[in-house]
Design a protein around this motif. Structure first.
Motif, PDB file in Angstrom:
ATOM      1  N   LYS A   1       0.683  -0.917  -0.407  1.00 13.59           N
ATOM      2  CA  LYS A   1       0.167  -0.477  -0.238  1.00 13.59           C
ATOM      3  C   LYS A   1       0.836   1.032  -0.265  1.00 13.59           C
ATOM      4  O   LYS A   1       1.325   1.142   0.230  1.00 13.59           O
ATOM      5  N   THR A   2       0.344   2.131  -0.751  1.00 12.11           N
ATOM      6  CA  THR A   2       1.059   3.315   0.142  1.00 12.11           C
ATOM      7  C   THR A   2       0.846   3.808   1.777  1.00 12.11           C
ATOM      8  O   THR A   2      -0.197   3.947   1.253  1.00 12.11           O
ATOM      9  N   PHE A   3       2.151   4.132   2.140  1.00 14.91           N
ATOM     10  CA  PHE A   3       2.195   3.944   3.378  1.00 14.91           C
ATOM     11  C   PHE A   3       3.798   4.384   3.907  1.00 14.91           C
ATOM     12  O   PHE A   3       4.515   5.073   3.352  1.00 14.91           O
ATOM     13  N   LEU A   4       3.024   5.850   4.212  1.00 12.46           N
ATOM     14  CA  LEU A   4       3.820   6.915   5.055  1.00 12.46           C
ATOM     15  C   LEU A   4       3.783   7.287   6.197  1.00 12.46           C
ATOM     16  O   LEU A   4       2.834   7.465   6.490  1.00 12.46           O
ATOM     17  N   LEU A   5       5.432   6.663   7.233  1.00 18.06           N
ATOM     18  CA  LEU A   5       5.152   6.518   8.290  1.00 18.06           C
ATOM     19  C   LEU A   5       5.913   7.510   7.729  1.00 18.06           C
ATOM     20  O   LEU A   5       7.478   7.519   8.142  1.00 18.06           O
ATOM     21  N   THR A   6       5.792   8.388  10.033  1.00 12.78           N
ATOM     22  CA  THR A   6       6.639   8.834  10.904  1.00 12.78           C
ATOM     23  C   THR A   6       7.115   8.356  11.658  1.00 12.78           C
ATOM     24  O   THR A   6       5.879   8.315  12.489  1.00 12.78           O
ATOM     25  N   VAL A   7       8.146   8.845  12.431  1.00  9.39           N
ATOM     26  CA  VAL A   7       7.425   8.175  14.307  1.00  9.39           C
ATOM     27  C   VAL A   7       8.974   9.699  14.775  1.00  9.39           C
ATOM     28  O   VAL A   7      10.179   9.858  14.215  1.00  9.39           O
TER      29      VAL A   7
ATOM     30  N   GLY B   1       1.030  10.414   7.343  1.00 12.74           N
ATOM     31  CA  GLY B   1       0.467  12.140   7.987  1.00 12.74           C
ATOM     32  C   GLY B   1      -0.413  12.382   9.213  1.00 12.74           C
ATOM     33  O   GLY B   1       0.070  14.214   9.105  1.00 12.74           O
ATOM     34  N   VAL B   2      -0.787  11.482   9.633  1.00  9.92           N
ATOM     35  CA  VAL B   2      -1.843  11.450  10.885  1.00  9.92           C
ATOM     36  C   VAL B   2      -1.291  10.768  11.821  1.00  9.92           C
ATOM     37  O   VAL B   2      -0.765   9.214  11.219  1.00  9.92           O
ATOM     38  N   LEU B   3      -1.500  11.110  13.194  1.00  9.13           N
ATOM     39  CA  LEU B   3      -0.922   9.955  14.200  1.00  9.13           C
ATOM     40  C   LEU B   3      -1.991   9.382  14.196  1.00  9.13           C
ATOM     41  O   LEU B   3      -3.125   8.983  14.039  1.00  9.13           O
ATOM     42  N   HIS B   4      -1.000   7.797  14.290  1.00  2.00           N
ATOM     43  CA  HIS B   4      -1.865   6.711  14.396  1.00  2.00           C
ATOM     44  C   HIS B   4      -1.871   6.012  15.618  1.00  2.00           C
ATOM     45  O   HIS B   4      -2.835   5.350  16.182  1.00  2.00           O
TER      46      HIS B   4
ATOM     47  N   PRO C   1      11.308  17.181  20.279  1.00  3.16           N
ATOM     48  CA  PRO C   1      10.756  16.495  20.120  1.00  3.16           C
ATOM     49  C   PRO C   1       9.649  16.874  20.206  1.00  3.16           C
ATOM     50  O   PRO C   1       8.615  18.586  20.430  1.00  3.16           O
ATOM     51  N   CYS C   2       8.339  16.439  19.414  1.00  6.33           N
ATOM     52  CA  CYS C   2       7.346  17.314  19.262  1.00  6.33           C
ATOM     53  C   CYS C   2       6.312  16.484  20.281  1.00  6.33           C
ATOM     54  O   CYS C   2       6.527  15.854  21.631  1.00  6.33           O
ATOM     55  N   SER C   3       5.092  17.266  20.292  1.00  6.46           N
ATOM     56  CA  SER C   3       4.089  17.254  21.654  1.00  6.46           C
ATOM     57  C   SER C   3       3.590  15.473  21.673  1.00  6.46           C
ATOM     58  O   SER C   3       3.533  15.589  20.276  1.00  6.46           O
ATOM     59  N   SER C   4       2.953  15.605  22.078  1.00  5.51           N
ATOM     60  CA  SER C   4       2.059  13.801  22.554  1.00  5.51           C
ATOM     61  C   SER C   4       1.582  13.856  21.397  1.00  5.51           C
ATOM     62  O   SER C   4       1.488  12.440  21.036  1.00  5.51           O
ATOM     63  N   ALA C   5       0.834  14.693  20.240  1.00  6.80           N
ATOM     64  CA  ALA C   5       0.029  13.978  19.309  1.00  6.80           C
ATOM     65  C   ALA C   5      -0.058  14.698  17.554  1.00  6.80           C
ATOM     66  O   ALA C   5      -0.017  14.808  16.389  1.00  6.80           O
ATOM     67  N   LYS C   6       0.615  16.107  17.833  1.00 11.95           N
ATOM     68  CA  LYS C   6       0.513  16.508  17.367  1.00 11.95           C
ATOM     69  C   LYS C   6       1.966  16.557  16.370  1.00 11.95           C
ATOM     70  O   LYS C   6       3.015  17.840  17.623  1.00 11.95           O
ATOM     71  N   CYS C   7       2.266  16.596  15.315  1.00 10.76           N
ATOM     72  CA  CYS C   7       3.463  16.862  14.520  1.00 10.76           C
ATOM     73  C   CYS C   7       3.382  17.393  13.341  1.00 10.76           C
ATOM     74  O   CYS C   7       2.467  16.736  12.684  1.00 10.76           O
ATOM     75  N   GLU C   8       3.700  18.497  12.796  1.00  9.42           N
ATOM     76  CA  GLU C   8       2.885  19.681  11.499  1.00  9.42           C
ATOM     77  C   GLU C   8       3.922  18.461  10.444  1.00  9.42           C
ATOM     78  O   GLU C   8       5.334  18.650  11.098  1.00  9.42           O
ATOM     79  N   VAL C   9       3.185  18.100   9.429  1.00  3.70           N
ATOM     80  CA  VAL C   9       3.950  17.090   8.766  1.00  3.70           C
ATOM     81  C   VAL C   9       3.421  17.561   7.304  1.00  3.70           C
ATOM     82  O   VAL C   9       2.432  18.036   6.645  1.00  3.70           O
ATOM     83  N   LYS C  10       4.602  18.041   6.686  1.00  2.00           N
ATOM     84  CA  LYS C  10       4.547  18.631   5.283  1.00  2.00           C
ATOM     85  C   LYS C  10       4.887  17.917   4.115  1.00  2.00           C
ATOM     86  O   LYS C  10       5.382  16.932   4.042  1.00  2.00           O
ATOM     87  N   LEU C  11       3.515  17.756   2.983  1.00  2.00           N
ATOM     88  CA  LEU C  11       3.588  16.094   2.370  1.00  2.00           C
ATOM     89  C   LEU C  11       3.772  16.376   0.804  1.00  2.00           C
ATOM     90  O   LEU C  11       2.778  17.879   0.266  1.00  2.00           O
TER      91      LEU C  11
END
Length: 465
Positions: free
Chosen positions: A2-8, A23-26, A329-339
């Motif tokens: 799948k098209t699957f883009l993951l960031t940690v 691009g979304v917190l999973h 470090p990012c906050s608990s749930a929100k990191c700004e992701v540029k796609l």
């Protein structure tokens, strides 16, 4: 695949990883959980199949080692996902679903979930919070009385409705997520789950229209797309459509709709492209085996053009995450992701050029491209569209010299409201492969490359236990 883009991303307080998918917190996981997944995969598939996993450390990690491990885990998860065996395994997908549910702290219980139809109506289904996407889709089909052999023609999409009634397609819900958890975690009434057809070739409309429920769903979608301006209609066509609507001639209404410009396209929100020059504003639409561009040039002139999927050598989605790493470090749930979605396009027989689109909907655009390729491949091989629609794979196309010589219209023309319906190029596709580089020895052959999605990790705490 799948098209699957993951960031940690790194969470210094909880000493865990925030995993962002597309691009979304999973979910949020610890190193020990990922190690446990690795051990399970290794036990099931053997050491020769499983990629290398970053080892445990006895001593506390330095900041540099923390970032190094984050990168290693990112590569590991990406390698697993890209593997045709591991990436589609129930073991891997169930891990992501369980982690998503645990992160949002939603217990397994019976709930009612609203699914929107294109005409604005809602279908309420009773499901479990732990039901995966296919389970929910089948529940909706059962509630609507849609036959089992037509379920695969439709998919569930996460959409956002604007205050002006505009519809933004966020993504197609995947097999590694739980729809109830996904929609609940957004905590906003703007988001909905929408049922919409998941194929591109309008020839398949005939199969769906043979069934009463399928016909009603396609009719509602066509009416909705016309009302939103996604399908272009002139005055004469509007009168014909209105007459058919008053007569209740749904099939004839859809047949007329099929002759209209942009029938079956998905329209994306305004974004930015570097074609024909950097910084141009563009409205992208996907359909008919192409990405259509309406570009506003710096001199305010509007141009229109199309990029055929059969002339794309490959494409990729990349992301950049603000605050990535240990020092910030990012906050608990929100990191700004540029796609960004970038594709390499055959401009002429001997000239390839990269075209980039910067958009929060880059993943959705990529999913559209991939499903077009899948559909073309199945059609070329004479396979079953019903089976293909239940699966999505990563890959790309390669084509022969004769395919490279196919001439296309200018990429950017002044918009012509009277232009005839676009001709599909699927019949000209000479060869399609899901993944890998072509084995052709021809020096002029343009071979396909694997799609390289990205997992992104937000860093890690010292959690080896």
């Amino acid at each position: 695949m799948k098209t699957f883009l993951l960031t940690v991303c790194f969470l210094s307080l909880s000493q865990a990883y925030n995993i962002h998918v597309n691009g979304v917190l999973h979910c949020r996981v610890r190193y020990s959980q990922l190690l446990g997944l690795h051990e399970q995969i290794k036990k099931e598939y053997g050491n020769n199949v499983v990629p290398a996993f970053p080892p445990k450390k006895i001593f506390t990690l330095t900041p540099a080692e923390v970032e190094q491990r984050r990168e290693q885990l990112e590569k590991y998860m990406q390698a697993v996902r890209q593997d045709p065996l591991l990436g589609t395994s129930e073991m891997f997908n169930s891990f992501l679903r369980k982690a998503q549910q645990e992160t949002q702290q939603i217990p397994t219980e019976e709930v009612a979930l609203d699914i929107c139809l294109s005409n604005g109506q809602k279908v309420t289904v009773n499901i479990l919070t732990s039901d995966q996407t296919e389970d929910v889709l089948e529940a909706v089909a059962s509630k609507l009385d849609l036959p089992d052999d037509l379920v695969g023609y439709f998919s569930l999409f996460l959409v956002r409705e604007g205050v002006d009634g505009g519809l933004t397609f966020v993504r197609k819900l995947q097999e590694f997520e739980l729809p109830y958890v996904s929609i609940t975690s957004l905590r906003s009434s703007e988001f909905h789950i929408l049922l919409r057809k998941s194929y591109w070739d309008m020839a398949y409309d005939s199969d769906v229209m043979e069934n009463r429920v399928g016909l009603n769903l396609l009719y509602a979608q066509t009416v909705s797309d016309i009302e939103r301006g996604w399908i272009l209609v002139n005055k004469d066509q509007h009168r014909q459509l209105k007459s058919l609507q008053e007569k209740g001639s749904k099939k004839e209404f859809i047949r007329l709709g099929q002759t209209l410009k942009y029938f079956g396209y998905i329209k994306f929100d305004p974004c930015i492209t570097d074609f024909p020059e950097k910084g141009c504003h563009v409205i992208v639409s996907a359909g008919n085996n192409e990405l259509n561009f309406h570009v506003k040039l710096p001199n305010e002139q509007m141009k229109e053009g199309s990029f055929k999927v059969t002339r794309m050598r490959c494409w990729r989605v990349t992301s950049s995450v603000s605050g990535l790493g240990v020092s910030n470090p990012c906050s608990s749930a929100k990191c700004e992701v540029k796609l960004e979605l970038a594709f390499e396009y055959l401009m002429s027989k001997d000239r390839l050029q990269w075209v980039t689109i910067t958009s929060p909907q880059a993943i959705m655009m990529s999913i559209c491209l991939q499903s077009m390729v899948d559909e073309l491949m199945v059609k070329k091989s004479g396979g079953s569209i019903k089976k293909m629609l239940r699966k999505r794979h990563n890959g790309s196309i390669h084509r022969s010299d004769s395919q490279q010589a196919v001439k296309s219209p200018p990429l950017l023309d002044s918009p012509d409201p009277n232009r005839e319906q676009m001709v599909k190029l699927s019949t000209k596709l000479s060869s399609v492969s899901l993944r890998g580089i072509s084995a052709s020895n021809s020096a002029n052959d343009i071979s396909g490359n694997d799609f390289h999605g990205n997992y992104a990790f937000e860093g890690i705490g010292d959690d080896d236990l």
